[in-house]
Design a protein around this motif. Structure first.
Motif, PDB file in Angstrom:
ATOM      1  N   ARG A  57      30.824  39.421  23.996  1.00  7.43           N
ATOM      2  CA  ARG A  57      30.197  38.201  24.510  1.00  7.43           C
ATOM      3  C   ARG A  57      30.640  38.008  25.949  1.00  7.43           C
ATOM      4  O   ARG A  57      31.668  38.523  26.386  1.00  7.43           O
ATOM      5  N   SER A  58      29.847  37.209  26.682  1.00  7.94           N
ATOM      6  CA  SER A  58      30.175  36.971  28.088  1.00  7.94           C
ATOM      7  C   SER A  58      31.458  36.148  28.228  1.00  7.94           C
ATOM      8  O   SER A  58      31.840  35.395  27.337  1.00  7.94           O
ATOM      9  N   LEU A  59      32.085  36.323  29.367  1.00 14.46           N
ATOM     10  CA  LEU A  59      33.339  35.651  29.711  1.00 14.46           C
ATOM     11  C   LEU A  59      33.083  34.175  29.963  1.00 14.46           C
ATOM     12  O   LEU A  59      32.116  33.805  30.625  1.00 14.46           O
ATOM     13  N   ARG A  60      33.937  33.323  29.404  1.00 20.07           N
ATOM     14  CA  ARG A  60      33.848  31.892  29.662  1.00 20.07           C
ATOM     15  C   ARG A  60      34.955  31.486  30.631  1.00 20.07           C
ATOM     16  O   ARG A  60      36.029  32.096  30.639  1.00 20.07           O
ATOM     17  N   ALA A  61      34.690  30.461  31.429  1.00 21.94           N
ATOM     18  CA  ALA A  61      35.710  29.960  32.354  1.00 21.94           C
ATOM     19  C   ALA A  61      36.953  29.600  31.547  1.00 21.94           C
ATOM     20  O   ALA A  61      36.872  28.947  30.511  1.00 21.94           O
ATOM     21  N   GLY A  62      38.096  30.057  32.007  1.00 24.61           N
ATOM     22  CA  GLY A  62      39.357  29.776  31.327  1.00 24.61           C
ATOM     23  C   GLY A  62      39.792  30.864  30.363  1.00 24.61           C
ATOM     24  O   GLY A  62      40.915  30.836  29.868  1.00 24.61           O
ATOM     25  N   ASP A  63      38.900  31.832  30.052  1.00 26.38           N
ATOM     26  CA  ASP A  63      39.283  32.936  29.167  1.00 26.38           C
ATOM     27  C   ASP A  63      40.286  33.843  29.869  1.00 26.38           C
ATOM     28  O   ASP A  63      40.293  33.959  31.097  1.00 26.38           O
ATOM     29  N   ARG A  64      41.102  34.513  29.065  1.00 29.75           N
ATOM     30  CA  ARG A  64      42.004  35.520  29.627  1.00 29.75           C
ATOM     31  C   ARG A  64      41.178  36.717  30.078  1.00 29.75           C
ATOM     32  O   ARG A  64      40.201  37.089  29.440  1.00 29.75           O
ATOM     33  N   LEU A  65      41.589  37.318  31.176  1.00 29.97           N
ATOM     34  CA  LEU A  65      40.908  38.507  31.694  1.00 29.97           C
ATOM     35  C   LEU A  65      41.846  39.691  31.498  1.00 29.97           C
ATOM     36  O   LEU A  65      42.663  39.997  32.346  1.00 29.97           O
ATOM     37  N   GLY A  66      41.711  40.349  30.353  1.00 28.93           N
ATOM     38  CA  GLY A  66      42.613  41.442  30.041  1.00 28.93           C
ATOM     39  C   GLY A  66      42.144  42.789  30.557  1.00 28.93           C
ATOM     40  O   GLY A  66      42.925  43.710  30.694  1.00 28.93           O
ATOM     41  N   GLY A  67      40.865  42.910  30.852  1.00 31.84           N
ATOM     42  CA  GLY A  67      40.333  44.178  31.355  1.00 31.84           C
ATOM     43  C   GLY A  67      40.148  44.082  32.852  1.00 31.84           C
ATOM     44  O   GLY A  67      41.104  43.945  33.602  1.00 31.84           O
ATOM     45  N   HIS A  68      38.888  44.144  33.300  1.00 29.00           N
ATOM     46  CA  HIS A  68      38.567  43.904  34.705  1.00 29.00           C
ATOM     47  C   HIS A  68      37.181  43.257  34.744  1.00 29.00           C
ATOM     48  O   HIS A  68      36.508  43.163  33.716  1.00 29.00           O
ATOM     49  N   PHE A  69      36.775  42.761  35.899  1.00 22.36           N
ATOM     50  CA  PHE A  69      35.467  42.118  35.997  1.00 22.36           C
ATOM     51  C   PHE A  69      34.364  43.153  35.802  1.00 22.36           C
ATOM     52  O   PHE A  69      34.259  44.108  36.560  1.00 22.36           O
ATOM     53  N   VAL A  70      33.550  42.946  34.770  1.00 28.04           N
ATOM     54  CA  VAL A  70      32.444  43.835  34.438  1.00 28.04           C
ATOM     55  C   VAL A  70      31.175  42.991  34.446  1.00 28.04           C
ATOM     56  O   VAL A  70      31.104  41.968  33.771  1.00 28.04           O
ATOM     57  N   GLN A  71      30.173  43.414  35.198  1.00 29.74           N
ATOM     58  CA  GLN A  71      28.947  42.636  35.305  1.00 29.74           C
ATOM     59  C   GLN A  71      27.956  42.899  34.178  1.00 29.74           C
ATOM     60  O   GLN A  71      27.098  42.076  33.900  1.00 29.74           O
TER      61      GLN A  71
END
Length: 196
Positions: free
Chosen positions: A85-99
C-alpha cells in the motif's frame, strides 16, 4: 509513494483484456484494512489504482504503457505478485522512496547461494546503469534493495532469507524478468546535470 517494503505476497486470480490494456483481479491474503476505491497499490513495484474491491479481492487496470514497460504484460492467473500500500504521512520509511513508476525491466542472468543468502545478478539495458551506484538503492519488483555491484550492462544484489521467503524474488529463476525502478534522486540529479 512507497517504501519498497513488500507487505504481502499476493496472487493474480484473473486477467481480462480491455482493448490495449488489461483488467487484473488480485488476491491479498489476510487483508485486515479494506482497500478503498481509488487507492494506490504497488503491484510488483508498479503503482496501480484500485477500481473495485471486496474482501481480500481487488481489481486494477493496467494501460498499454504499463504493460509494455513492466512484467505485468506477461503475467497471468496464478502468478505471485509483491503488494504494498502507499506510504502515509508519519509512516516509518524502512526502505527508500519508491514512486511506483517502473523505468524498465531486467533479466536474471545468475543466481547462487552463499550460506543462507542468495546472490542475484541481472542484465539490463546499459542506458540505465549510469543511475546506479554500489551501495545505492534500487527497487526490483517493488522490493527496496541495496546494490552490491554495478557493471556497464547489469547489477547485482544480495537477498537475506526473509526477503527470499516473503517476496517474488525467492522464486525468480535465471531468464526471469523483473521490474526495475532506479533511485528517483539519481534520476533527478542526472537530469539536472544534463541541463547544466
Amino acid at each position: 509513494m512507497f517504501t519498497g517494503l513488500v507487505e504481502v505476497l499476493g496472487s493474480i486470480e484473473r486477467v481480462d483484456e480491455e482493448g490495449p490494456g488489461r483488467r487484473l483481479t488480485l488476491a491479498w491474503p489476510g487483508l485486515v484494512e479494506p482497500l478503498a476505491l481509488g487507492e494506490s497499490v504497488a503491484v510488483n513495484g508498479c503503482c496501480l489504482t484500485v477500481v473495485a474491491a471486496e474482501g481480500e479481492r481487488f481489481v486494477m487496470q493496467a494501460g498499454p504503457e504499463t504493460l509494455l514497460r513492466t512484467n505485468l504484460g506477461a503475467a497471468g492467473p496464478g502468478d505471485r505478485v509483491n503488494l504494498e500500500r502507499s506510504l502515509r504521512a508519519g509512516d516509518r520509511l524502512g526502505g527508500h522512496f519508491v514512486q511506483g513508476h517502473i523505468d524498465t525491466t531486467a533479466v536474471l542472468r545468475e543466481r547462487r547461494t552463499e550460506g543462507e543468502w542468495e546472490f542475484l545478478a541481472f542484465g539490463i539495458d546499459p542506458s540505465w546503469t549510469s543511475l546506479m551506484v554500489p551501495k545505492g538503492s534500487i527497487a526490483v519488483d517493488g522490493v527496496s534493495l541495496t546494490l552490491v555491484g554495478v557493471e556497464p550492462d547489469g547489477f547485482s544484489v544480495m537477498l537475506i532469507p526473509h526477503t527470499l521467503a516473503v517476496t517474488t524474488l525467492g522464486g525468480v529463476r535465471v531468464g526471469g524478468r523483473v521490474n526495475i525502478e532506479t533511485d528517483m534522486i539519481a534520476r533527478h540529479v542526472a537530469k539536472l546535470m544534463a541541463v547544466g
